[in-house]
Design an enzyme around this catalytic site. Structure first.
Site: not given
Ligand code: 26W
Length: 813
Positions: A357, A545-546, A551, A653, A657
């Site tokens: 992701h 969003k975050r 971003k 995503t 929406k």
């Molecule tokens: C280890 C810290 C950490 C925590 C969460 C690293 C990475 C994450 C996630 C993978 C971050 C995340 O939510 N990524 C998002 O995933 C969405 C669903 O596929 C995508 O639509 C977003 O673009 C992507 O940033």
């Protein structure tokens, strides 16, 4: 099931009495919420029982979606919707003088996730059940989910989330299904009857207790299971207790139970904490143990039967957070079930599949070798063996190419590289949008793609149109159904039939009226919460969003500052009034993101209180963006800000929406924005900025100097200087970090490089909005072509292309 309002009212009043011994008049809102939930749980439980029974009988393959996060939000409304009970229930309650929306608002959001990845998992569960697919979730029952955000003096303050304080009506504790997860200790290998057996000793046992949440399919009898694991212990330190050392007696218990206490609030911003690794192994081990146990009950426990587990079970890992599923399944198959390495490896790799992701280098997980070794000694042994065999295979294929082998190794530089483990140990690796999957293949995982070309594939993300359109925007849903019939609910691509109405003046004005009502609803919320009056005739321009550098909320904020400068210089500047709305949380330790929040709030302060600009622009930062707030925001947006640095946002995503709700995207060619453009066409989206190839080329070869932009564009110079020259009413060093991220770090995310293009795109939005007929046509086309981004499509692609599962029709009895 309830066929009439009368029946429903009677059952509801009866439930209030049997649960609380109360009449309707005496009951509180919370009592009513609990009674209503209990009432529909009765219906759900019957179907749940039927689903489980028939899954056991039919012996079809099932998928388990392993995810550290499930960002469910509230369930009452979506459960009613999926059961087809919304109307009868809301009408019956109205007759009793109760507003269903108010009861729904009693429910605490289950915020068991950070953002995109966690909400995606929740959308997938909804689609799995609605497509009648046998697919379940496996995760952690965090005692505290995503923190609650307060804004105090412009700064983010984090308040612990206490979502379980009144109990959770949707869960069922299954104490009899608990399993033990072992941490620490040491492992010795002993030869028993000609076989090497691993013996794990002196470990610390943690009891994993499952809490099951039913996942209800829309208009199907299917009820799947989200199994969330909680760390508990029966252990009690009696020796300390009897010595009178009460603190010590409870300390140990708390430390064991800490494992499932908190969700790490980091999104794409890792904090390499031991407890997080512990959480990962905790739920992976518990989940796999329970899957293997069920498999053995159904198919028998002979090693030859277990060697074929992949014929009946698929395990999907949501990013690398559950990547320990690879060595853990190996451990179970070898140490507990007696399979040899090769058989176990064959079964494991055919069972597991993996989604990536993120390509942000800092977000790719790696764990220090000594941490893995001490906390999870048996895992480490197995990972080492996997690594050795993998490196040997690489050596065969690329003899002497040490550099390549080092770069691909699972263990190197003192770390275990989780993505390498996940790719090696699974049969499928997918990205979440075309451009993202291509970057994985060509750049980030090019080596692995060469070695395993058939493993790599794309599954473009989607969101459940039931929650994000039908439920969040009932006015729009009604209008759509009036125009094209109800088929779109089951087959979202039928939304394309709306295209015919894009230029229809009557339909346009209905669409506009729905949007207006949604904007008024949001405006009221803003007024009530923040005491800011926004102009509902202005453009609602939303970035929710975050908060993260990539971003580029900074780009949005700097553009607002520039617009303010231009308005100050020329109060007659002819712009369409705009309300810039932001929402989002910063990771607790992410200093820059927190300053970006402060910057937005500072701009809000200055601009909203400056009468000289005649209220033409306003800025609002909405506190505590979460799933429920998103359901209020998305339907009210005119413009959707999707402005990440090209190549950095895997998919997005939120973009989907907003689109479903008729907002027009202003965005870069990044993630799924590209596919949104492909669907709607260039006339229905506003694209600007560097492409992913251009950005990647700058990262690789250099060639961008921020000073060229800074000195070359007076507007840019002015806004950048204003961050630090006392123009803003904050201490002079307040925004140093933002300033330095642009100037000293050479603008890593190309904010200033893209500024001029973004400002021009914003002017284009302004022009387009003036032509209301044109604008409404754009809005309608966005809704019409959003069908591709329903998670039903995504999940079907996973089901067919990766998991090999098919629908199971659940009969009523
Ligand atoms: C280890 C810290 C950490 C925590 C969460 C690293 C990475 C994450 C996630 C993978 C971050 C995340 O939510 N990524 C998002 O995933 C969405 C669903 O596929 C995508 O639509 C977003 O673009 C992507 O940033």
């Amino acid at each position: 099931m309830f066929t009439s309002k009368e029946e429903f009212k009677e059952a509801f009043i009866d439930k209030l009495q049997t649960l609380f011994g109360q009449s309707l008049d005496e009951s509180s809102q919370t009592d009513r919420y609990v009674a209503l939930s209990a009432l529909i749980r009765d219906i759900i439980n019957k179907r749940w029982y039927q689903s489980n029974k028939q899954y056991k009988q039919c012996k079809e393959k099932q998928v388990y979606y392993f995810s550290m996060e499930f960002l469910l939000g509230r369930l009452l409304g979506s459960n009613l919707f999926n059961l087809g009970l919304t109307d009868v229930c809301s009408e019956a309650l109205t007759e009793l003088g109760i507003d269903l929306n108010e009861l729904e608002a009693v429910e605490q959001d289950a915020g068991l996730g950070n953002g995109g990845l966690g909400r995606l998992a929740a959308c997938f569960l909804d689609s799995l059940a609605s497509l009648q697919l046998p697919g379940h979730g496996t995760g952690i029952r965090y005692r505290h989910g995503m923190f609650e955000q307060k804004i105090v003096n412009g700064y983010q303050i984090e308040i612990p989330d206490n979502w379980l304080k009144d109990g959770y009506v949707w869960e069922t504790r299954k104490a009899d299904r608990a399993v033990t997860v072992k941490f620490g200790g040491n492992v010795r290998l002993e030869s028993q009857g000609g076989r090497l057996v691993a013996i794990h000793e002196n470990y610390e046992p943690v009891l994993a207790v499952p809490y099951d949440v039913p996942v209800i399919g829309a208009n199907s009898g299917t009820v799947n299971t989200l199994r969330l694991w909680s760390a508990e212990t029966n252990y009690f330190d009696f020796p300390s207790f009897s010595k009178g050392d009460f603190l010590k007696a409870v300390e140990h218990k708390y430390s064991l139970e800490a494992t499932s206490q908190i969700l790490y609030p980091d999104d794409n911003y890792p904090e390499g904490k031991t407890l997080r690794l512990k959480q990962q192994y905790f739920f992976v081990s518990a989940g796999l143990q329970s899957i293997v146990r069920r498999y053995k009950r159904t198919y028998g426990g002979d090693p030859s039967v277990l060697a074929k587990i992949y014929e009946k079970v698929a395990v999907h890992i949501n990013d690398t957070h559950p990547a320990l599923a690879v060595p853990e399944l190996m451990r179970i198959l070898m140490d507990e079930e007696g399979l040899g390495w090769d058989e176990a490896w064959n079964a494991t790799t055919k069972t597991i599949s993996y989604t990536n992701h993120t390509i942000l280098p800092e977000a790719l997980e790696k764990w220090p070798v000594d941490l893995v070794q001490t906390l999870l000694p048996r895992m480490y042994m197995i990972i080492q063996e996997i690594n050795e065999r993998f490196c040997a295979a690489l050596w065969d294929r690329y003899p002497g190419d040490w550099e390549r082998i080092r770069a691909m190794a699972i263990i190197s530089d003192g770390y275990v590289h989780m993505a390498h483990l996940a790719v090696t140990g699974s049969h499928s690796v997918n990205g979440v949008a075309e451009v993202h999957s291509n970057i994985l293949k060509k750049e980030v995982m090019a080596n692995f793609h060469q070695f395993y070309p058939h493993r790599f594939n794309n599954k473009t993300n989607g969101v459940t149109h039931r929650r994000w359109l039908a439920k969040a925007n009932p006015g729009l849903a009604k209008l759509i159904t009036q125009a094209i019939g109800p088929g779109w609910l089951a087959h979202p691509t039928e939304l394309a039939n709306l295209h015919r109405y894009a230029r229809d003046p009557a339909f346009q004005s209905s669409i506009k009226a729905v949007k207006q009502a949604n904007k008024e609803r949001l405006a009221k919320y803003i007024k009530d919460k923040m005491d800011i009056a926004v102009d509902v005739d202005s453009i609602f321009d939303v970035q929710a969003k975050r908060i993260h550098a990539y971003k580029r909320q900074t780009l949005n904020a700097l553009h607002i500052l520039d617009l303010y400068n231009r308005l100050k210089a020329d109060p007659g500047l002819d712009i369409t009034p705009r309300t810039f709305i932001f929402g989002g949380k910063a990771a607790t330790g992410y200093y820059l993101a927190k300053r970006i929040i402060k910057l937005i709030n500072t701009l809000a302060d200055v601009i909203n209180n400056d009468r000289s600009i005649g209220g033409k622009i306003r800025v609002v930062f909405l506190e505590n963006y979460n799933v429920s707030l998103a359901e209020l925001i998305m339907p009210a947006a005119d413009v959707s800000e999707q402005i990440s640095t090209a190549s950095r946002e895997a998919s997005g995503t939120g973009n989907m929406k907003f689109m479903m709700n008729g907002a027009v995207t202003i965005g870069t060619l990044d993630g799924a924005n590209i596919e949104i453009r492909d669907e709607v066409g260039d006339d229905n989206i506003v694209i600007f900025g560097l492409t992913a190839d251009e950005v990647l080329s700058y990262y690789k070869h250099g060639g961008y100097n921020v000073l060229d932009v800074y000195h070359g564009n007076p507007r840019v110079k002015m806004i950048v200087d204003q961050l630090v020259n006392g123009f803003l009413p904050v201490s002079p060093d307040e925004f140093d970090s933002i300033y330095h991220s642009l100037m000293r770090a050479n603008d890593e995310y190309f904010v200033l490089k893209d500024f001029a293009a973004y400002a021009a795109a914003q002017e284009k939005i302004d022009r387009l909005y003036r032509d209301q007929s044109r604008w409404q046509a754009m809005a309608i086309n966005n809704i019409a072509f959003s069908g591709r981004f329903a998670s039903d499509r995504t999940v079907s692609e996973y089901a067919i292309g990766i998991w090999g599962i098919k629908p199971v029709i659940i009969r009523e009895s």
